[in-house]
Design an enzyme around this catalytic site. Structure first.
Site, PDB file in Angstrom:
ATOM      1  N   CYS A   1       0.853  -1.181   0.000  1.00  0.00           N
ATOM      2  CA  CYS A   1       0.000   0.000   0.000  1.00  0.00           C
ATOM      3  C   CYS A   1       0.891   1.233   0.000  1.00  0.00           C
ATOM      4  O   CYS A   1       1.866   1.281   0.756  1.00  0.00           O
ATOM      5  CB  CYS A   1      -0.905  -0.013   1.232  1.00  0.00           C
ATOM      6  SG  CYS A   1      -1.988   1.417   1.338  1.00  0.00           S
TER       7      CYS A   1
ATOM      8  N   HIS B   1      -9.062  -3.982  -1.839  1.00  0.00           N
ATOM      9  CA  HIS B   1      -8.068  -3.189  -1.113  1.00  0.00           C
ATOM     10  C   HIS B   1      -8.478  -1.712  -1.099  1.00  0.00           C
ATOM     11  O   HIS B   1      -8.483  -1.070  -0.041  1.00  0.00           O
ATOM     12  CB  HIS B   1      -6.699  -3.374  -1.791  1.00  0.00           C
ATOM     13  CG  HIS B   1      -5.591  -2.573  -1.186  1.00  0.00           C
ATOM     14  ND1 HIS B   1      -4.507  -3.139  -0.564  1.00  0.00           N
ATOM     15  CD2 HIS B   1      -5.392  -1.227  -1.108  1.00  0.00           C
ATOM     16  CE1 HIS B   1      -3.693  -2.183  -0.128  1.00  0.00           C
ATOM     17  NE2 HIS B   1      -4.212  -1.004  -0.448  1.00  0.00           N
ATOM     18  N   GLU B   2      -8.858  -1.164  -2.260  1.00  0.00           N
ATOM     19  CA  GLU B   2      -9.184   0.268  -2.347  1.00  0.00           C
ATOM     20  C   GLU B   2     -10.496   0.589  -1.625  1.00  0.00           C
ATOM     21  O   GLU B   2     -10.611   1.633  -0.984  1.00  0.00           O
ATOM     22  CB  GLU B   2      -9.242   0.725  -3.812  1.00  0.00           C
ATOM     23  CG  GLU B   2      -7.951   0.530  -4.615  1.00  0.00           C
ATOM     24  CD  GLU B   2      -6.710   1.089  -3.953  1.00  0.00           C
ATOM     25  OE1 GLU B   2      -6.809   2.060  -3.170  1.00  0.00           O
ATOM     26  OE2 GLU B   2      -5.620   0.539  -4.199  1.00  0.00           O
TER      27      GLU B   2
ATOM     28  N   HIS C   1     -10.056   1.027   2.012  1.00  0.00           N
ATOM     29  CA  HIS C   1      -9.575   2.368   2.376  1.00  0.00           C
ATOM     30  C   HIS C   1     -10.750   3.301   2.680  1.00  0.00           C
ATOM     31  O   HIS C   1     -10.659   4.165   3.547  1.00  0.00           O
ATOM     32  CB  HIS C   1      -8.758   2.977   1.235  1.00  0.00           C
ATOM     33  CG  HIS C   1      -7.295   2.612   1.251  1.00  0.00           C
ATOM     34  ND1 HIS C   1      -6.468   2.909   2.304  1.00  0.00           N
ATOM     35  CD2 HIS C   1      -6.514   1.999   0.320  1.00  0.00           C
ATOM     36  CE1 HIS C   1      -5.240   2.489   2.027  1.00  0.00           C
ATOM     37  NE2 HIS C   1      -5.240   1.921   0.836  1.00  0.00           N
TER      38      HIS C   1
HETATM   39 NI    NI Z   1      -3.633   1.031  -0.172  1.00  0.00          NI
END
Ligand code: NI
Length: 219
Positions: free
Chosen positions: A139, A181-182, A185
């Protein structure tokens, strides 16, 4: 109804109409405007733990007015330049990593010809499909670490296109991992929260030797 009553009634109707049109949207905050306007074309990328105030907070949707705003166009342009800059060179980025807690991500679509980088607005993962598979993740906000994370091989996502059209689609393979993953966030979740193991990536550490992690002066 007397003429004297007409004006207050019209004012009330205008207020109600205004609320119905814009009431659900949160306008760009002065902080968000400052980040969008003052950032260089390659933006400062938040890192842990200094910037946990952005990286650990859930993000809000864009309202209809923000979706049409010039600020959004500027932000998407700068996000793209940041993601593709040799100093970052990522495969996806989320707005909170740039200090903007809005549901905006860019994803490199490995599953499409030419691997385009595309924006996704007000995005959510509707469902995780298939048996989770472990794979390495990194990341931009957690240099120079990597981790082994189990992710679904297929996801269903819902989002708005740039023109406001709602879309629901299924994505699989590495692109599905990037979306998970995004989107994490956007909920204040980092891959290290889900990882089985986290380790230092020696190559990345060497690459980042001497890298300037300081925030911009106006931050
Ligand atoms: Ni990331």
């Amino acid at each position: 109804m007397s003429g004297r009553m007409l004006l207050p009634v019209l004012v009330c109707l205008a207020l109600v109409a205004g609320f119905l049109l814009w009431g659900n949207s949160r306008a760009w905050t002065s902080w968000e405007r400052a980040v969008i306007e003052k950032s260089d074309s390659v933006m400062y990328v938040c890192v842990m733990p200094e910037d946990s105030v952005f990286l650990r907070r859930p993000s809000a949707d864009l309202g209809p007015r923000e979706l049409r705003s010039k600020e959004l166009k500027t932000l998407l342009d700068k996000m793209r330049r940041t993601l593709t800059d040799p100093s970052q060179d990522g495969v996806g980025i989320a707005a909170p990593q740039l200090g903007i807690n809005r549901r905006i991500i860019l994803v490199m679509r490995y599953d499409k010809p030419g691997q385009p980088i595309e924006p996704y607005l007000n995005i959510r993962v509707d469902s995780l499909l298939g048996t989770p598979v472990p794979g390495p993740e990194g990341c931009l906000s957690l240099p120079p670490y990597r981790g082994m994370v189990r992710r679904a091989p297929r996801v269903q996502i819902s989002y708005l296109r740039l023109d406001g059209t709602p879309v629901t689609e299924q994505v699989e393979g590495y692109s599905a991992v990037i979306f998970q993953h995004e989107c994490d966030h956007l909920d204040g979740i980092l891959y290290i929260d889900r990882a089985d193991t986290v380790y230092v990536n020696e190559n990345w550490a060497a690459e980042r030797k001497g890298f300037d992690y300081s925030r911009p002066e106006w931050w």
